[in-house]
Design a protein around this motif. Structure first.
Motif, short mmCIF file in Angstrom:
data_model
loop_
_atom_site.label_atom_id
_atom_site.label_comp_id
_atom_site.label_asym_id
_atom_site.label_seq_id
_atom_site.Cartn_x
_atom_site.Cartn_y
_atom_site.Cartn_z
N THR A 1 -14.54 29.99 -23.95
CA THR A 1 -14.97 28.88 -25.27
C THR A 1 -15.93 27.61 -25.16
O THR A 1 -16.11 27.31 -23.99
CB THR A 1 -13.38 28.21 -24.98
OG1 THR A 1 -12.41 29.23 -24.66
CG2 THR A 1 -12.69 27.48 -25.52
N GLY B 1 -12.34 26.39 -30.50
CA GLY B 1 -12.01 27.38 -30.19
C GLY B 1 -12.10 28.93 -30.12
O GLY B 1 -12.49 29.87 -29.58
N ARG C 1 -16.26 31.78 -28.95
CA ARG C 1 -16.34 31.38 -27.96
C ARG C 1 -18.28 31.70 -27.97
O ARG C 1 -18.65 32.14 -29.17
CB ARG C 1 -15.87 33.07 -27.45
CG ARG C 1 -14.61 32.58 -26.92
CD ARG C 1 -13.60 34.59 -26.64
NE ARG C 1 -14.09 35.60 -27.09
CZ ARG C 1 -14.12 37.14 -26.41
NH1 ARG C 1 -12.97 36.71 -25.43
NH2 ARG C 1 -13.81 37.87 -27.13
#
Length: 253
Positions: free
Chosen positions: A110, A124, A126
């Protein structure tokens, strides 16, 4: 001529003798000096006297010491220009050096708050995060900690990260690192930095933080690169032609 017996005079004489040998190119830029025990035997003194001689040469900027390694003659720092955007590998080859890498970690995780900000990502999201030590002539000179947007970073596991240029490989795949914003400052080496670079903790480092974008201006990578300050100097060229202050108009005399 009799040898000085005073300890202070003796270590200074040894330092002067080593400096003379360095000036005569007996020890060239980047070369290792003999060990403390070798020099102690050669000059018939204690290792403490040799350490004093080394300390004087280090203080004069003639040699550098790296943890777990012999003292080396300080070479003139390599200069990296920001006139054009080059990968580390391409820049190193252009200066006649042999680039190499040592991968420390590659992970899909993340994104941090800062990475989301720099890469224009939603909270949130990645990223692929890569940590590598970059080497020139076999010597560690820089730690590269780079976050890639997920769709680009997904190709990293398929690249030989210790021998291939990521930039060149992305070019082949049609992903062009077109422009970059750089922020350069200085900081002290953390314990992790020191371990990876083979220097003492709190050794001064040059930090280059870089956000790189594609031709459309979309961010691709955000990197925190930490350079040994004895290994690199940065060069920046400016021109008044692109000055935003001038574009606004200068007051008439």
């Amino acid at each position: 001529m009799s040898q000085p017996t005073d300890a202070s005079a003796r270590y200074r004489q040894i330092a002067a003798d080593l400096l003379k040998q360095i000036a005569a190119q007996e020890y060239k830029d980047g070369a290792s000096l003999p060990s403390e025990s070798e020099l102690a035997s050669r000059y018939d003194v204690s290792r403490g006297t040799i350490r004093q001689a080394f300390a004087k040469l280090r203080g004069d900027g003639v040699i550098a010491s790296r943890q777990g390694a012999r003292r080396v003659v300080v070479a003139s720092p390599r200069v990296q220009s920001f006139d054009e955007l080059y990968s580390f590998s391409r820049w190193a080859r252009a200066t006649g050096d042999l680039p190499a890498s040592r991968t420390v970690a590659l992970e899909l995780r993340t994104a941090t708050t800062e990475e989301c900000k720099q890469l224009d990502l939603e909270e949130g999201s990645r990223v692929y995060h890569l940590t590598r030590v970059r080497l020139l002539g076999g010597e560690p000179v820089m730690i590269e900690r780079t976050a890639y947007v997920e769709k680009v970073g997904a190709v990293l596991p398929g690249i030989a990260l210790d021998s291939e240029s990521i930039t060149d490989r992305l070019d082949e795949l049609g992903v062009v690192l077109h422009s970059a914003d750089h922020t350069i400052d200085a900081l002290a080496a953390t314990a992790a930095d020191a371990r990876l670079l083979g220097v003492r903790p709190r050794t001064p480092l040059l930090r280059e933080r870089r956000r790189t974008a594609d031709p459309a201006g979309m961010p691709i990578e955000w990197s925190d690169d930490r350079w040994r300050s004895d290994a690199i100097a940065f060069s920046v060229r400016n021109t008044r032609d692109v000055s935003s202050l001038l574009k606004r108009g200068s007051p008439q005399p």
